[in-house]
Design a protein around this motif. Structure first.
Motif: not given
Length: 78
Positions: A16-17, A31-32, A41, A72-77
């Motif tokens: 998911g990231s 972010d991770y 995190r 690593y970051r969720a694409p919608d953020r």
């Protein structure tokens, strides 16, 4: 014999990231970062000068970042 192309090192994956190389100023809380074989995190962050950040984690000691790192970051953020 065929020659093989050198391959880029494989990045660990976090479901998911999206992995991205980010400068210290572009890193966000939430972010991770992959440290010591685990995803950590970013729980808090402090500035330690113009281009330096100190990342704080719930389960790991703080890490000072002075240059671009993979986060690593969720694409919608944003």
């Amino acid at each position: 014999m065929s020659k093989r192309k050198p391959q880029a090192p494989l990045l660990p994956k976090l479901a998911g990231s999206v992995a991205s190389l980010r400068q210290p100023g572009d890193i966000k809380v939430g972010d991770y970062v992959f440290l010591d074989a685990a995803f950590r995190r970013i729980a808090d962050m402090r500035s330690n000068g113009a281009c330096t950040r100190v990342l704080h984690f719930d389960d790991y000691h703080p890490k000072t970042v002075r240059e671009a790192i993979i986060t690593y970051r969720a694409p919608d953020r944003p």
